[in-house]
Design an enzyme around this catalytic site. Sequence first.
Site, PDB file in Angstrom:
ATOM      1  CG  HIS A 138     -33.259   2.611 -42.283  1.00 18.10           C
ATOM      2  ND1 HIS A 138     -31.879   2.643 -42.269  1.00 18.10           N
ATOM      3  CD2 HIS A 138     -33.625   2.675 -43.593  1.00 18.10           C
ATOM      4  CE1 HIS A 138     -31.429   2.728 -43.520  1.00 18.10           C
ATOM      5  NE2 HIS A 138     -32.474   2.738 -44.339  1.00 18.10           N
ATOM      6  CE  LYS A 219     -29.471  -2.763 -47.786  1.00 17.50           C
ATOM      7  NZ  LYS A 219     -29.896  -1.662 -46.932  1.00 17.50           N
ATOM      8  CG  HIS A 221     -26.093  -0.119 -46.423  1.00 14.53           C
ATOM      9  ND1 HIS A 221     -25.186   0.915 -46.514  1.00 14.53           N
ATOM     10  CD2 HIS A 221     -27.322   0.450 -46.520  1.00 14.53           C
ATOM     11  CE1 HIS A 221     -25.836   2.059 -46.661  1.00 14.53           C
ATOM     12  NE2 HIS A 221     -27.139   1.802 -46.669  1.00 14.53           N
ATOM     13  CG  HIS A 274     -32.163   2.920 -52.573  1.00 10.59           C
ATOM     14  ND1 HIS A 274     -30.915   2.430 -52.858  1.00 10.59           N
ATOM     15  CD2 HIS A 274     -32.223   3.040 -51.224  1.00 10.59           C
ATOM     16  CE1 HIS A 274     -30.254   2.264 -51.732  1.00 10.59           C
ATOM     17  NE2 HIS A 274     -31.024   2.626 -50.733  1.00 10.59           N
ATOM     18  CG  HIS A 322     -25.773   7.589 -46.177  1.00 11.83           C
ATOM     19  ND1 HIS A 322     -25.710   6.228 -45.966  1.00 11.83           N
ATOM     20  CD2 HIS A 322     -26.883   7.801 -46.928  1.00 11.83           C
ATOM     21  CE1 HIS A 322     -26.718   5.647 -46.593  1.00 11.83           C
ATOM     22  NE2 HIS A 322     -27.445   6.584 -47.170  1.00 11.83           N
ATOM     23  CG  ASP A 362     -34.242   4.466 -47.368  1.00 14.19           C
ATOM     24  OD1 ASP A 362     -33.806   3.968 -46.321  1.00 14.19           O
ATOM     25  OD2 ASP A 362     -33.502   4.889 -48.269  1.00 14.19           O
TER      26      ASP A 362
END
Length: 562
Positions: A138, A219, A221, A274, A322, A362
């Site tokens: 990130h 990506k 997500h 993950h 999150h 991560d």
Amino acid sequence: MGQTLSRADYAALYGPTTGDRIRLADTELLIEVERDLTIPGEEVRFGGGKVVRDGMGQSQVTREAGAMDTVITGAVVFDHQGITKADVGLRDGRIAGIGKAGNPDTQPGVTLIIGPGTEIIAGEGRILTPGGMDCHIHFICPQQVDHALHSGVTTLLGGGTGPAHGTLATTCTPGPWHIARMLEACAELPVNIGIAGKGNASLPAALEEQVRAGACALKLHEDWGTTPAAIDCCLTVADAMDVQVMIHTDTLNESGFVEDTMAAIAGRTIHAYHTEGAGGGHAPDIIRMVGMGNVLPSSTNPTRPYTGNTIEEHLDMLMVCHHLDRRVPEDVAFAESRIRRETIAAEDILHDLGAFSVISSDSQAMGRIGEVIIRTWQTADKMRRQRGRLAGETGENDNLRARRYIAKYTINPAIAHGISTHVGSIEPGKRADLVLWSPAFFGVKPEMVLVGGRISVAQMGDPNGSIPVQPIFSRPMWGHAGRASALFLSRAGLEAGAGDGLGKALIAVEQTRGIGKADMVLNDAMPQIEVDPETYEVRADGELLTCEPATELPMAQRYFLF
């Protein structure tokens, strides 16, 4: 006149040779030198009264005639291929050869010529590894780069735009404008970087324009909606444009279960982030994907390895990363569904079996960018202590296990993302992104990190000292520059001019499609995984996978007192 040295005296002077064993940091892991490409009695040591002098170990050969730019002498070269004592020659920022360095006019068997234009790095008694690759970044703050580099990681791949809330949660750089700005921002950074675009769309146009802007991966997500339609669309674009797709699947199982996700993937190549699930993904059985032949499964380092603190730490991290609220019961339930001690314990064992292929960080979104290498070797050590030697080991060493674990942060992420022609191992033709370690500090504090053949960071003493004396710590060096490293782009982006004018090496990713688990070096096991939906117990080919949490780890407090 020849002289006979004891094995201990020889190792002290010239470094370990064939049959010598080396302990990695304070772990229980021992690697053994398998072969020695140098010649006894013809070693090229540098220094006063030593060999690399004019007319002795140094020839008259010019650079134009083939002399090396740099030679690393007498190092133990350690990557997924094995453990070899050798000299390593560098030219034009790449590895020119691995063998015997010296002066062909005075020495036999020379394959790497030392000339007046050659610099020497003394590798005797040191371990030389490829620079690490972290493929789950990130890009929240640029200061991450130095933490990665000082830990021995030289290549970063991921997405983001800074501390925007989309980036705090997802590894996506959304849209051509943001991709262009991030490429500009990365031009001055001293590590290799690849940018991932956002892959969540049900129509291809917005994905194609990101790849043309230079995104080297896409990506998917769950926070952007990883629906079957988005998965299919993203993979269709990736197959057409040769970029990798990384997926963070649907924890809440709103748009389908793991079976629906696999149906949408439809046998196509995908990198599953993950894959245990604590970082996100179908609860509770996303871990089943490690047994799929088209899935490249990776871990992130917060669950590496399973310890007595892992569960407690994860709940708080998850709420922050999150954008969840403890006052909302559904948010709390979401967090608790992802953190399962049974699947985290199984993850340790599946790494040791070679079923998980990659370890990444991560960064700042539950993982620590500077601990990819440390936590990889802590996992290896925990498994060595709990499970003993691997069945395939030969001799009194842990070479197979060591090669399996180093592959998880070097060659395998490079293969997964189409850059293994350039990084991931110590082989002629590849970039000279290299890390030199003192064995006592292996995996913890590099002695020196080279990027593109230049010394980027190194353990260095007081700059005002008469010699480099205490305090000694890792500091930026002259090679700590953007021009030393490369940007990895899509082929379409390179052809469209993405990155032009940045003064940076631009390299296109290639062969990201049609690869699979069988291509993951020493980490290609595909057991059939079953997860009990009530107890979360994990079985591989019918065998229960469980282990105790570690109460103490190597490579920890004793290395960070100062």
